[in-house]
Design a protein around this motif. Sequence first.
Motif, PDB file in Angstrom:
ATOM      1  N   ILE A 138       0.847  -1.201   0.000  1.00 60.28           N
ATOM      2  CA  ILE A 138       0.000   0.000   0.000  1.00 60.28           C
ATOM      3  C   ILE A 138       0.876   1.243   0.000  1.00 60.28           C
ATOM      4  CG2 ILE A 138      -1.674   1.338   1.342  1.00 60.28           C
ATOM      5  CD1 ILE A 138      -2.864  -1.275   2.310  1.00 60.28           C
ATOM      6  N   PHE A 139       1.848   1.286   0.882  1.00 65.37           N
ATOM      7  CA  PHE A 139       2.757   2.432   0.956  1.00 65.37           C
ATOM      8  C   PHE A 139       3.588   2.548  -0.319  1.00 65.37           C
ATOM      9  CE2 PHE A 139       1.449   2.533   5.233  1.00 65.37           C
ATOM     10  CZ  PHE A 139       1.925   3.693   5.839  1.00 65.37           C
ATOM     11  N   GLN A 140       3.946   1.395  -0.881  1.00 64.75           N
ATOM     12  CA  GLN A 140       4.755   1.402  -2.097  1.00 64.75           C
ATOM     13  C   GLN A 140       3.981   2.000  -3.269  1.00 64.75           C
ATOM     14  OE1 GLN A 140       6.116  -2.480  -3.340  1.00 64.75           O
ATOM     15  NE2 GLN A 140       7.902  -1.617  -4.357  1.00 64.75           N
ATOM     16  N   GLN A 141       2.729   1.594  -3.428  1.00 67.37           N
ATOM     17  CA  GLN A 141       1.929   2.110  -4.541  1.00 67.37           C
ATOM     18  C   GLN A 141       1.571   3.576  -4.359  1.00 67.37           C
ATOM     19  OE1 GLN A 141      -1.211  -0.370  -6.263  1.00 67.37           O
ATOM     20  NE2 GLN A 141      -0.462  -2.117  -5.059  1.00 67.37           N
ATOM     21  N   LEU A 142       1.377   3.989  -3.110  1.00 73.82           N
ATOM     22  CA  LEU A 142       1.073   5.398  -2.834  1.00 73.82           C
ATOM     23  C   LEU A 142       2.330   6.254  -2.821  1.00 73.82           C
ATOM     24  CD1 LEU A 142      -1.582   4.962   0.009  1.00 73.82           C
ATOM     25  CD2 LEU A 142      -2.015   5.709  -2.335  1.00 73.82           C
ATOM     26  N   ASN A 143       3.499   5.588  -2.740  1.00 68.18           N
ATOM     27  CA  ASN A 143       4.797   6.257  -2.703  1.00 68.18           C
ATOM     28  C   ASN A 143       4.899   7.256  -1.543  1.00 68.18           C
ATOM     29  OD1 ASN A 143       7.427   6.569  -3.622  1.00 68.18           O
ATOM     30  ND2 ASN A 143       6.894   8.302  -4.948  1.00 68.18           N
ATOM     31  N   ILE A 144       4.476   6.815  -0.361  1.00 69.63           N
ATOM     32  CA  ILE A 144       4.599   7.654   0.832  1.00 69.63           C
ATOM     33  C   ILE A 144       5.611   7.029   1.791  1.00 69.63           C
ATOM     34  CG2 ILE A 144       2.313   8.699   0.703  1.00 69.63           C
ATOM     35  CD1 ILE A 144       1.301   6.624   2.655  1.00 69.63           C
ATOM     36  N   SER A 145       6.155   7.852   2.664  1.00 72.57           N
ATOM     37  CA  SER A 145       7.222   7.421   3.559  1.00 72.57           C
ATOM     38  C   SER A 145       6.810   6.219   4.406  1.00 72.57           C
ATOM     39  CB  SER A 145       7.627   8.581   4.469  1.00 72.57           C
ATOM     40  OG  SER A 145       8.588   8.156   5.412  1.00 72.57           O
ATOM     41  N   TRP A 146       7.648   5.184   4.399  1.00 73.42           N
ATOM     42  CA  TRP A 146       7.367   3.948   5.134  1.00 73.42           C
ATOM     43  C   TRP A 146       7.369   4.171   6.639  1.00 73.42           C
ATOM     44  CZ3 TRP A 146       4.901  -0.203   5.223  1.00 73.42           C
ATOM     45  CH2 TRP A 146       5.298  -1.355   5.900  1.00 73.42           C
ATOM     46  N   LYS A 147       8.103   5.179   7.105  1.00 75.36           N
ATOM     47  CA  LYS A 147       8.184   5.397   8.554  1.00 75.36           C
ATOM     48  C   LYS A 147       6.852   5.860   9.148  1.00 75.36           C
ATOM     49  CE  LYS A 147      10.080  10.098   8.182  1.00 75.36           C
ATOM     50  NZ  LYS A 147      11.283  10.944   8.426  1.00 75.36           N
ATOM     51  N   SER A 213       5.277  15.218   5.891  1.00 73.83           N
ATOM     52  CA  SER A 213       6.107  14.314   5.106  1.00 73.83           C
ATOM     53  C   SER A 213       5.989  14.610   3.612  1.00 73.83           C
ATOM     54  CB  SER A 213       5.702  12.861   5.387  1.00 73.83           C
ATOM     55  OG  SER A 213       6.419  11.963   4.573  1.00 73.83           O
ATOM     56  N   LEU A 214       4.757  14.838   3.154  1.00 74.98           N
ATOM     57  CA  LEU A 214       4.533  15.133   1.737  1.00 74.98           C
ATOM     58  C   LEU A 214       5.181  16.454   1.340  1.00 74.98           C
ATOM     59  CD1 LEU A 214       0.789  14.033   1.375  1.00 74.98           C
ATOM     60  CD2 LEU A 214       2.826  12.805   0.582  1.00 74.98           C
ATOM     61  N   SER A 215       5.134  17.442   2.250  1.00 74.12           N
ATOM     62  CA  SER A 215       5.741  18.749   1.950  1.00 74.12           C
ATOM     63  C   SER A 215       7.261  18.651   1.827  1.00 74.12           C
ATOM     64  CB  SER A 215       5.371  19.763   3.037  1.00 74.12           C
ATOM     65  OG  SER A 215       5.996  19.440   4.272  1.00 74.12           O
ATOM     66  N   LYS A 216       7.843  17.624   2.483  1.00 68.98           N
ATOM     67  CA  LYS A 216       9.298  17.402   2.400  1.00 68.98           C
ATOM     68  C   LYS A 216       9.657  16.487   1.225  1.00 68.98           C
ATOM     69  CE  LYS A 216      10.156  17.845   7.388  1.00 68.98           C
ATOM     70  NZ  LYS A 216      10.638  17.113   8.600  1.00 68.98           N
ATOM     71  N   ASN A 217       8.627  16.078   0.457  1.00 71.08           N
ATOM     72  CA  ASN A 217       8.824  15.182  -0.692  1.00 71.08           C
ATOM     73  C   ASN A 217       9.438  13.842  -0.285  1.00 71.08           C
ATOM     74  OD1 ASN A 217       7.853  17.069  -2.664  1.00 71.08           O
ATOM     75  ND2 ASN A 217       9.810  18.155  -2.511  1.00 71.08           N
ATOM     76  N   GLU A 218       9.068  13.352   0.889  1.00 67.85           N
ATOM     77  CA  GLU A 218       9.532  12.044   1.321  1.00 67.85           C
ATOM     78  C   GLU A 218       8.776  10.967   0.558  1.00 67.85           C
ATOM     79  OE1 GLU A 218      10.799  13.078   5.954  1.00 67.85           O
ATOM     80  OE2 GLU A 218       8.881  12.109   5.548  1.00 67.85           O
ATOM     81  N   VAL A 219       9.486   9.927   0.128  1.00 69.74           N
ATOM     82  CA  VAL A 219       8.876   8.871  -0.681  1.00 69.74           C
ATOM     83  C   VAL A 219       9.130   7.515  -0.034  1.00 69.74           C
ATOM     84  CG1 VAL A 219       9.041  10.170  -2.821  1.00 69.74           C
ATOM     85  CG2 VAL A 219      10.959   8.723  -2.118  1.00 69.74           C
ATOM     86  N   PHE A 220       8.540   6.481  -0.631  1.00 64.59           N
ATOM     87  CA  PHE A 220       8.650   5.128  -0.090  1.00 64.59           C
ATOM     88  C   PHE A 220      10.048   4.565  -0.288  1.00 64.59           C
ATOM     89  CE2 PHE A 220       8.365   0.500  -0.649  1.00 64.59           C
ATOM     90  CZ  PHE A 220       7.769   0.148   0.554  1.00 64.59           C
TER      91      PHE A 220
END
Length: 439
Positions: A138-147, A213-220
């Motif tokens: 889920i996190f991988q497909q959404l490309n959001i930070s795993w932490k 996290s999104l504002s910092k452009n953190e990805v998966f």
Amino acid sequence: MDILGIIGILLGILTVILFIVKKHNIIVAAPIATIVLLLFNDVPILESVFGKENSYMTFLAGFVASNFAIFLLGSILAKYMDVGGATVSIANRILSIVGTKNPYNALVALFIISAILTYGGINVFVIIFALVPMARPIFQQLNISWKLVIIPVFGGTTTFTMTMLPGAPSLHNIVPSTALGTTLTAAPLIGIVTSVAAIIFILVFMKIVLNRSLSKNEVFEDRFAAVESPTEQKRELPSFFISLLPIIVLLGTILIFSKVNYIIFIALIIAILLSAVLFRKQIKNQRELLSDGANESVGSTITTGSTIAFGSIATGVPAFKGIFSLIQSIPGPPILSLMVGTGIIGGITASAVGAIGISIANFVPYYLELGLDPETIHRAIAIGSVSLSIVPYSGFLLIFNRITGLTMKESFKNGFIAVCVTHWVAMAIVVIMAVMGLA
């Protein structure tokens, strides 16, 4: 007051934290910290570490004996769900429902799933063994930070569904019920109000951290990306219903036959056998899978047991009686010192259930004499027990990091806020209700 002994307790805690920060294994750190603690207390060191009664080793052995089966079976079931592709199939269905345009919806979905499973009586270690592999795609497909995964999982498993919501089947609710003669729905008004506040706080906190996290452009970043080959990623997945069936059977067996002895072990075995049949086409080597699951469970069990053993020694030395006296002198309503005291014990032992047991034996008689209602005491110590339980040597946090691949630096802050600060909010509400005569 034994000042030297209290210094020993503090140095022991600092030692185990320092070892964890320096990335030493808790299995090594805990006994060393125990020896440091004992050097400042007037007790026989070798007997306290290696003795046959009330020693570090007997506390560790007791935890392993009581919990190894849960870790073993939970780890194997999680392996079947992951390697068999069930976790990816379930994740794909969740994403098809909540969509990929709003990551917050996916976090809320994980939070709700975690909460339902916990309130349904599933052991929290079993939940994280099963849920983390499902969350990864889920996190991988959404490309959001795993932490960020720690917030919905910890928020759903170790807050309101475990300590606040009336009727929760957790040990945190059962132990005080047995000791005080109360029911699992004790102090329902306190339980409901604090649960609502906890849910709101977690959802708001989750939104704030996600936006930051999104504002910092953190990805998966998949810590286990090298495990799967491109061929493996394209394998045929089981259907959503087939993927979910072992979990449905697990939950249903536990809930329907809840009065049967050892039902959680029976349910896990049934779910594993069902998974072995359902995912046989997807799994090329079941013997290797069983071996991997078993090996991982050994380390997880001893890791958690080591923290419990250290805490048990720390709260058993004579100097800890001085800490009891300080706790009881905390100004304000009596209910406040009860919750703070139970929380401090939870922080030292890294075990909320252990804190409840110690609090019941040492604090409850005093507060009953003050005239506090048993139901209020029940709910207060359940809530207070978790208020400092997320510490660097917390077994639950260490196991979570092991499964997710996260570092302590990545997980501690969000985990602490999601669990401990949420309980601080609940504690504040309990105090306000007590002052207003509603508790």
